[in-house]
Scaffold this motif. Structure first.
Motif, PDB file in Angstrom:
ATOM      1  N   ALA A  25       0.820  -1.218   0.000  1.00 35.88           N
ATOM      2  CA  ALA A  25       0.000   0.000   0.000  1.00 35.88           C
ATOM      3  C   ALA A  25       0.853   1.267   0.000  1.00 35.88           C
ATOM      4  CB  ALA A  25      -0.931  -0.007   1.213  1.00 35.88           C
ATOM      5  N   VAL A  26       2.149   1.129   0.247  1.00 36.54           N
ATOM      6  CA  VAL A  26       3.058   2.283   0.280  1.00 36.54           C
ATOM      7  C   VAL A  26       3.315   2.768  -1.146  1.00 36.54           C
ATOM      8  CG1 VAL A  26       5.410   3.037   0.843  1.00 36.54           C
ATOM      9  CG2 VAL A  26       4.154   1.553   2.426  1.00 36.54           C
ATOM     10  N   ALA A  27       3.182   4.070  -1.352  1.00 37.84           N
ATOM     11  CA  ALA A  27       3.440   4.651  -2.672  1.00 37.84           C
ATOM     12  C   ALA A  27       4.878   4.394  -3.082  1.00 37.84           C
ATOM     13  CB  ALA A  27       3.174   6.152  -2.633  1.00 37.84           C
ATOM     14  N   GLY A  28       5.059   3.854  -4.289  1.00 32.81           N
ATOM     15  CA  GLY A  28       6.387   3.575  -4.808  1.00 32.81           C
ATOM     16  C   GLY A  28       6.786   2.111  -4.717  1.00 32.81           C
ATOM     17  N   VAL A  29       6.066   1.326  -3.918  1.00 34.51           N
ATOM     18  CA  VAL A  29       6.380  -0.101  -3.791  1.00 34.51           C
ATOM     19  C   VAL A  29       5.740  -0.854  -4.946  1.00 34.51           C
ATOM     20  CG1 VAL A  29       6.020  -2.179  -2.391  1.00 34.51           C
ATOM     21  CG2 VAL A  29       6.630  -0.025  -1.294  1.00 34.51           C
ATOM     22  N   THR A  30       6.551  -1.684  -5.624  1.00 27.64           N
ATOM     23  CA  THR A  30       6.036  -2.454  -6.756  1.00 27.64           C
ATOM     24  C   THR A  30       5.746  -3.900  -6.380  1.00 27.64           C
ATOM     25  OG1 THR A  30       8.302  -2.841  -7.508  1.00 27.64           O
ATOM     26  CG2 THR A  30       7.125  -0.997  -8.497  1.00 27.64           C
ATOM     27  N   SER A  31       6.465  -4.428  -5.371  1.00 27.64           N
ATOM     28  CA  SER A  31       6.155  -5.774  -4.892  1.00 27.64           C
ATOM     29  C   SER A  31       6.727  -5.980  -3.501  1.00 27.64           C
ATOM     30  CB  SER A  31       6.696  -6.851  -5.842  1.00 27.64           C
ATOM     31  OG  SER A  31       8.100  -6.943  -5.749  1.00 27.64           O
ATOM     32  N   CYS A  32       6.127  -6.931  -2.794  1.00 31.80           N
ATOM     33  CA  CYS A  32       6.567  -7.251  -1.441  1.00 31.80           C
ATOM     34  C   CYS A  32       6.313  -8.732  -1.196  1.00 31.80           C
ATOM     35  CB  CYS A  32       5.787  -6.419  -0.422  1.00 31.80           C
ATOM     36  SG  CYS A  32       6.149  -6.879   1.285  1.00 31.80           S
ATOM     37  N   VAL A  33       7.339  -9.420  -0.683  1.00 33.15           N
ATOM     38  CA  VAL A  33       7.198 -10.820  -0.320  1.00 33.15           C
ATOM     39  C   VAL A  33       7.753 -10.998   1.085  1.00 33.15           C
ATOM     40  CG1 VAL A  33       7.825 -13.196  -0.867  1.00 33.15           C
ATOM     41  CG2 VAL A  33       7.433 -11.569  -2.720  1.00 33.15           C
ATOM     42  N   ALA A  34       6.865 -11.291   2.018  1.00 34.99           N
ATOM     43  CA  ALA A  34       7.268 -11.529   3.401  1.00 34.99           C
ATOM     44  C   ALA A  34       7.417 -13.034   3.608  1.00 34.99           C
ATOM     45  CB  ALA A  34       6.221 -10.971   4.356  1.00 34.99           C
ATOM     46  N   SER A  35       8.456 -13.428   4.334  1.00 39.25           N
ATOM     47  CA  SER A  35       8.708 -14.839   4.594  1.00 39.25           C
ATOM     48  C   SER A  35       8.931 -15.059   6.087  1.00 39.25           C
ATOM     49  CB  SER A  35       9.934 -15.317   3.815  1.00 39.25           C
ATOM     50  OG  SER A  35      10.293 -16.629   4.213  1.00 39.25           O
ATOM     51  N   ALA A  36       7.991 -15.762   6.720  1.00 39.34           N
ATOM     52  CA  ALA A  36       8.139 -16.075   8.143  1.00 39.34           C
ATOM     53  C   ALA A  36       9.293 -17.047   8.347  1.00 39.34           C
ATOM     54  CB  ALA A  36       6.838 -16.668   8.687  1.00 39.34           C
ATOM     55  N   MET A  37       9.473 -17.979   7.424  1.00 45.59           N
ATOM     56  CA  MET A  37      10.530 -18.968   7.559  1.00 45.59           C
ATOM     57  C   MET A  37      11.915 -18.313   7.543  1.00 45.59           C
ATOM     58  SD  MET A  37      11.195 -22.597   5.539  1.00 45.59           S
ATOM     59  CE  MET A  37      10.782 -21.932   3.969  1.00 45.59           C
ATOM     60  N   LYS A  38      12.077 -17.280   6.727  1.00 46.35           N
ATOM     61  CA  LYS A  38      13.366 -16.585   6.632  1.00 46.35           C
ATOM     62  C   LYS A  38      13.436 -15.347   7.526  1.00 46.35           C
ATOM     63  CE  LYS A  38      14.204 -18.024   1.867  1.00 46.35           C
ATOM     64  NZ  LYS A  38      14.430 -17.553   0.501  1.00 46.35           N
ATOM     65  N   ALA A  39      12.320 -14.989   8.164  1.00 44.33           N
ATOM     66  CA  ALA A  39      12.236 -13.783   9.006  1.00 44.33           C
ATOM     67  C   ALA A  39      12.703 -12.559   8.227  1.00 44.33           C
ATOM     68  CB  ALA A  39      13.020 -13.946  10.298  1.00 44.33           C
ATOM     69  N   GLN A  40      12.177 -12.435   7.000  1.00 48.52           N
ATOM     70  CA  GLN A  40      12.581 -11.304   6.169  1.00 48.52           C
ATOM     71  C   GLN A  40      11.444 -10.838   5.274  1.00 48.52           C
ATOM     72  OE1 GLN A  40      15.834 -12.896   3.848  1.00 48.52           O
ATOM     73  NE2 GLN A  40      14.527 -13.368   2.122  1.00 48.52           N
ATOM     74  N   VAL A  41      11.593  -9.605   4.811  1.00 48.16           N
ATOM     75  CA  VAL A  41      10.661  -9.007   3.873  1.00 48.16           C
ATOM     76  C   VAL A  41      11.500  -8.531   2.686  1.00 48.16           C
ATOM     77  CG1 VAL A  41       8.923  -7.222   3.520  1.00 48.16           C
ATOM     78  CG2 VAL A  41       9.201  -8.261   5.780  1.00 48.16           C
ATOM     79  N   LEU A  42      11.142  -8.972   1.498  1.00 44.19           N
ATOM     80  CA  LEU A  42      11.840  -8.576   0.279  1.00 44.19           C
ATOM     81  C   LEU A  42      10.940  -7.593  -0.459  1.00 44.19           C
ATOM     82  CD1 LEU A  42      14.430  -9.194  -1.290  1.00 44.19           C
ATOM     83  CD2 LEU A  42      13.177 -10.968  -2.504  1.00 44.19           C
ATOM     84  N   VAL A  43      11.431  -6.372  -0.645  1.00 45.51           N
ATOM     85  CA  VAL A  43      10.614  -5.305  -1.209  1.00 45.51           C
ATOM     86  C   VAL A  43      11.279  -4.742  -2.459  1.00 45.51           C
ATOM     87  CG1 VAL A  43       9.504  -3.086  -0.749  1.00 45.51           C
ATOM     88  CG2 VAL A  43       9.914  -4.667   1.131  1.00 45.51           C
ATOM     89  N   ASP A  44      10.497  -4.604  -3.520  1.00 45.23           N
ATOM     90  CA  ASP A  44      10.930  -3.889  -4.726  1.00 45.23           C
ATOM     91  C   ASP A  44      10.227  -2.549  -4.712  1.00 45.23           C
ATOM     92  OD1 ASP A  44      12.627  -5.741  -6.193  1.00 45.23           O
ATOM     93  OD2 ASP A  44      10.829  -6.956  -6.463  1.00 45.23           O
ATOM     94  N   TYR A  45      10.986  -1.470  -4.917  1.00 43.93           N
ATOM     95  CA  TYR A  45      10.382  -0.147  -4.868  1.00 43.93           C
ATOM     96  C   TYR A  45      11.129   0.833  -5.755  1.00 43.93           C
ATOM     97  CZ  TYR A  45      14.167   0.949  -1.591  1.00 43.93           C
ATOM     98  OH  TYR A  45      15.391   1.131  -1.011  1.00 43.93           O
ATOM     99  N   ASP A  46      10.452   1.942  -6.032  1.00 41.42           N
ATOM    100  CA  ASP A  46      11.017   3.029  -6.834  1.00 41.42           C
ATOM    101  C   ASP A  46      11.731   3.979  -5.890  1.00 41.42           C
ATOM    102  OD1 ASP A  46      11.600   5.219  -8.399  1.00 41.42           O
ATOM    103  OD2 ASP A  46       9.559   5.448  -9.179  1.00 41.42           O
ATOM    104  N   GLU A  47      13.045   3.982  -5.936  1.00 42.10           N
ATOM    105  CA  GLU A  47      13.829   4.790  -5.000  1.00 42.10           C
ATOM    106  C   GLU A  47      13.714   6.285  -5.248  1.00 42.10           C
ATOM    107  OE1 GLU A  47      18.167   4.182  -7.023  1.00 42.10           O
ATOM    108  OE2 GLU A  47      17.002   2.448  -6.449  1.00 42.10           O
ATOM    109  N   THR A  48      13.101   6.693  -6.369  1.00 38.74           N
ATOM    110  CA  THR A  48      12.936   8.119  -6.640  1.00 38.74           C
ATOM    111  C   THR A  48      11.734   8.716  -5.909  1.00 38.74           C
ATOM    112  OG1 THR A  48      11.595   7.780  -8.636  1.00 38.74           O
ATOM    113  CG2 THR A  48      14.002   7.865  -8.923  1.00 38.74           C
ATOM    114  N   VAL A  49      10.894   7.866  -5.329  1.00 43.12           N
ATOM    115  CA  VAL A  49       9.737   8.353  -4.572  1.00 43.12           C
ATOM    116  C   VAL A  49      10.224   8.828  -3.202  1.00 43.12           C
ATOM    117  CG1 VAL A  49       7.533   7.728  -3.524  1.00 43.12           C
ATOM    118  CG2 VAL A  49       8.148   6.824  -5.777  1.00 43.12           C
ATOM    119  N   ALA A  50       9.932  10.071  -2.894  1.00 42.86           N
ATOM    120  CA  ALA A  50      10.406  10.674  -1.645  1.00 42.86           C
ATOM    121  C   ALA A  50       9.876   9.935  -0.423  1.00 42.86           C
ATOM    122  CB  ALA A  50       9.988  12.138  -1.582  1.00 42.86           C
ATOM    123  N   GLY A  51      10.788   9.576   0.487  1.00 40.72           N
ATOM    124  CA  GLY A  51      10.402   8.968   1.749  1.00 40.72           C
ATOM    125  C   GLY A  51       9.942   7.526   1.674  1.00 40.72           C
TER     126      GLY A  51
END
Length: 69
Positions: A25-51
């Motif tokens: 739901a965050v502006a600029g994020v194109t994809s997100c994959v959360a993994s409980a097994m790896k205790a991580q969140v992998l996020v693809d986003y547009d770094e030009t979006v402020a904040g």
């Protein structure tokens, strides 16, 4: 840009879904994959979006997870 964020408190599929919904739901994020097994969140986003990185962190913390350094 792709970022891997390690988190504490992500323990099940319901948590994964909550993180995925909150982060995509965050502006600029194109994809997100959360993994409980790896205790991580992998996020693809547009770094030009402020904040966008701070907003991603706030979204993750907003569902009750702790971001690890």
């Amino acid at each position: 840009m792709q970022k891997k964020i390690y988190v504490a408190g992500l323990i099940d599929e319901q948590g994964e879904q909550s993180v995925n919904q909150a982060v995509t739901a965050v502006a600029g994020v194109t994809s997100c994959v959360a993994s409980a097994m790896k205790a991580q969140v992998l996020v693809d986003y547009d770094e030009t979006v402020a904040g966008v990185e701070e907003s991603i962190n706030q979204a993750i913390q907003g569902v009750g997870l702790e971001i690890l350094a």
